[in-house]
Design an enzyme around this catalytic site. Structure first.
Site, mmCIF file in Angstrom:
data_model
loop_
_atom_site.group_PDB
_atom_site.id
_atom_site.type_symbol
_atom_site.label_atom_id
_atom_site.label_comp_id
_atom_site.label_asym_id
_atom_site.label_seq_id
_atom_site.Cartn_x
_atom_site.Cartn_y
_atom_site.Cartn_z
ATOM 1 N N ASP A 69 35.948 33.034 32.778
ATOM 2 C CA ASP A 69 36.664 34.289 32.544
ATOM 3 C C ASP A 69 37.293 34.336 31.160
ATOM 4 O OD1 ASP A 69 36.079 35.550 34.900
ATOM 5 O OD2 ASP A 69 37.932 35.010 35.911
ATOM 6 N N LYS B 116 42.440 46.737 37.078
ATOM 7 C CA LYS B 116 41.797 45.816 38.020
ATOM 8 C C LYS B 116 42.631 44.565 38.240
ATOM 9 C CE LYS B 116 37.441 43.284 38.685
ATOM 10 N NZ LYS B 116 37.122 43.749 40.038
ATOM 11 N N GLU C 81 31.506 41.863 36.554
ATOM 12 C CA GLU C 81 31.754 43.300 36.439
ATOM 13 C C GLU C 81 30.656 44.012 35.662
ATOM 14 O OE1 GLU C 81 35.733 41.726 37.602
ATOM 15 O OE2 GLU C 81 33.964 41.033 36.545
ATOM 16 N N ASP D 13 42.357 45.344 42.473
ATOM 17 C CA ASP D 13 41.664 44.387 43.337
ATOM 18 C C ASP D 13 42.523 43.950 44.517
ATOM 19 O OD1 ASP D 13 39.527 44.545 41.648
ATOM 20 O OD2 ASP D 13 39.317 42.384 41.374
ATOM 21 N N HIS E 273 37.683 44.998 32.685
ATOM 22 C CA HIS E 273 39.049 44.765 32.212
ATOM 23 C C HIS E 273 39.131 43.698 31.136
ATOM 24 C CE1 HIS E 273 39.474 41.376 35.367
ATOM 25 N NE2 HIS E 273 38.248 41.831 35.446
ATOM 26 N N ARG E 274 38.298 42.671 31.235
ATOM 27 C CA ARG E 274 38.420 41.566 30.287
ATOM 28 C C ARG E 274 37.903 41.933 28.893
ATOM 29 N NH1 ARG E 274 41.045 38.416 33.134
ATOM 30 N NH2 ARG E 274 40.542 37.896 35.309
ATOM 31 N N ASN F 294 34.963 46.988 43.141
ATOM 32 C CA ASN F 294 34.180 46.090 42.293
ATOM 33 C C ASN F 294 34.801 44.702 42.282
ATOM 34 O OD1 ASN F 294 32.029 45.450 40.610
ATOM 35 N ND2 ASN F 294 33.124 45.981 38.739
#
Length: 449
Positions: free
Chosen positions: A321, A431, A349, A54, A399-400, A96
């Site tokens: 998040d 990311k 995402e 990112d 990613h999370r 993204n």
């Protein structure tokens, strides 16, 4: 661990963890700091800038636009031109990254006589942009859509921002407000931004305002933040050279704060404070409500295993998040867990609410999905049944998901140390945290050493 593989098998901890962890710089702060550096009139040196997909995309986009950027091992230097971009015509791919999509688009909208073509990943083409683009059209921009209206890809014909009263729909993304906010001091007057439908993730707007203050002349920024409006008093960005330190990522820290609660032991994370720009630091309070023992000392934050983790009901609107961090370990909780205030994460995402429900159901858990919440009924015995012959977690290129479920995989489910959980597409962590699995591996080695 290599993240260029199709999958990674998570090795459970057979001993309590004993480790010190350093997490990378905050993505949210890094990309805001890059934009704010462009707003200034001198040379800004950013220390601790995150190295990830990112942030690399943001740096590349600014460089393509003619901004002078130099990066070495410890700092990133940006020569600001008071928000002026020399390249008035450019094609940019935002990937993204929501922060780039919104912050950079607002910077481009503030230019006079610009023509910019913007596109993103297939997932980004589905993320909400109509509200911001409608606002920018009202401010004088012309937008030509190449696909669906209100979505990437599009061409932006900019004519500057010349209104001091701005209305924007920020009900789906607070980044819309932050993107506009960072342009306000360039207007040379008081600016009022209204968002009648309210907004989500208010701490991120406060982060933007406090960062704007740091980048302002004499660190002066007077503003009034209300529930549905912000008044920014006339101010000016710095003209002199400036050094700015970027905080460690509080969301990245949430995974390692959770680890000792899953496997036992203690983890220390350096340079974290109880008062930070990032609202996600408050995740530690939720862990403590569950039974954990998380506290701050002179070196940072310490997470020690406390009581067996219970469930409860928690509002994640301001720290959304991190809801994945907790949801992923819900199978080992002792009572039901309700996570609410997360409806806006359906447009990130991936649809994080539905995707999390799907993966937990795959793990044998009973999950009730509602528009703005998940109610999870933990069942460790069912988890053991479905994981007996291995279970794979789909990360949805998010990613999370990869990082959250990796922590669950560290749990010694069968008491003999055998792996039972596989993470698909681990490379998606690039990311925001490219070294996540290496960091987790090091923590595992420290615990065995």
């Amino acid at each position: 661990m290599s993240t260029d593989k199709d999958s990674i098998l998570i090795q459970p901890f057979t001993k309590p963890c004993r480790s010190k962890v350093e997490v990378p710089g905050s993505k949210s702060i890094s990309n805001r700091a890059l934009i704010l550096s462009v707003m200034c009139g001198g040379k800004t040196q950013l220390k601790g800038l995150l190295e990830s997909e990112d942030v690399d995309l943001m740096r590349q986009a600014l460089s393509d636009l003619g901004i002078q950027i130099e990066k070495n091992e410890t700092t990133c230097s940006i020569i600001g031109e008071c928000g002026e971009i020399s390249n008035k015509e450019c094609s940019i791919n935002v990937g993204n990254a929501g922060t780039i999509a919104r912050f950079l688009t607002c910077l481009l909208a503030s230019q006079k006589g610009g023509k910019y073509s913007l596109d993103g990943s297939p997932a980004m083409r589905k993320r909400p942009m109509a509200e911001l683009l409608t606002c920018l059209t009202d401010l004088g921009c012309k937008i030509k859509y190449e696909g669906d209206e209100g979505c990437f890809p599009f061409s932006l014909y900019s004519n500057g921002i010349n209104k001091s009263k701005i209305e924007i729909d920020a009900s789906k993304s607070g980044q819309n407000i932050s993107g506009i906010l960072m342009q306000c001091p360039l207007l040379g007057t008081d600016v009022e931004i209204g968002f009648k439908q309210g907004t989500v993730s208010l701490p991120f707007i406060k982060m933007t305002l406090e960062m704007m203050r740091s980048f302002s002349e004499n660190e002066y920024l007077d503003y009034e933040l209300n529930e549905k409006s912000i008044l920014i008093k006339k101010s000016k960005y710095r003209q002199e050279n400036y050094d700015y330190n970027i905080e460690p990522d509080a969301t990245a820290a949430s995974y390692f704060l959770t680890l000792p609660q899953v496997v036992g032991g203690v983890v220390r994370i350096h340079q974290m404070k109880d008062v930070m720009l990032q609202g996600d630091i408050d995740f530690f309070k939720i862990l403590n409500d569950l039974g954990a023992n998380v506290y701050f000392d002179e070196t940072g934050i310490v997470s020690e295993q406390g009581l067996p983790l219970s469930g409860g009901s928690f509002d994640f609107n301001d720290i959304s998040d991190t809801f994945l961090t907790l949801a992923a370990i819900s199978p080992i909780l002792s009572s039901p867990l309700e996570l609410y205030g997360i409806e806006h994460t359906r447009k990130q995402e991936t649809d994080r609410v539905s995707a999390m429900a799907k993966e937990l159901i795959k793990l044998g858990q009973v999950v009730i999905e509602k528009p703005d919440r998940l109610v999870i009924h933990p069942d460790l015995n069912k988890l053991k049944k479905v994981a007996f012959d291995m279970v794979s977690i789909n990360t949805y290129n998010d990613h999370r998901f990869a990082m959250s479920f990796a922590i669950l995989g560290c749990y010694d489910l069968f008491g003999d140390g055998r792996p039972w959980l596989k993470i698909l597409n681990p490379g998606c962590c690039a990311k925001t945290f490219p070294g996540f699995f290496d960091c987790l591996d090091t923590t595992h080695q420290d615990s065995n050493g």
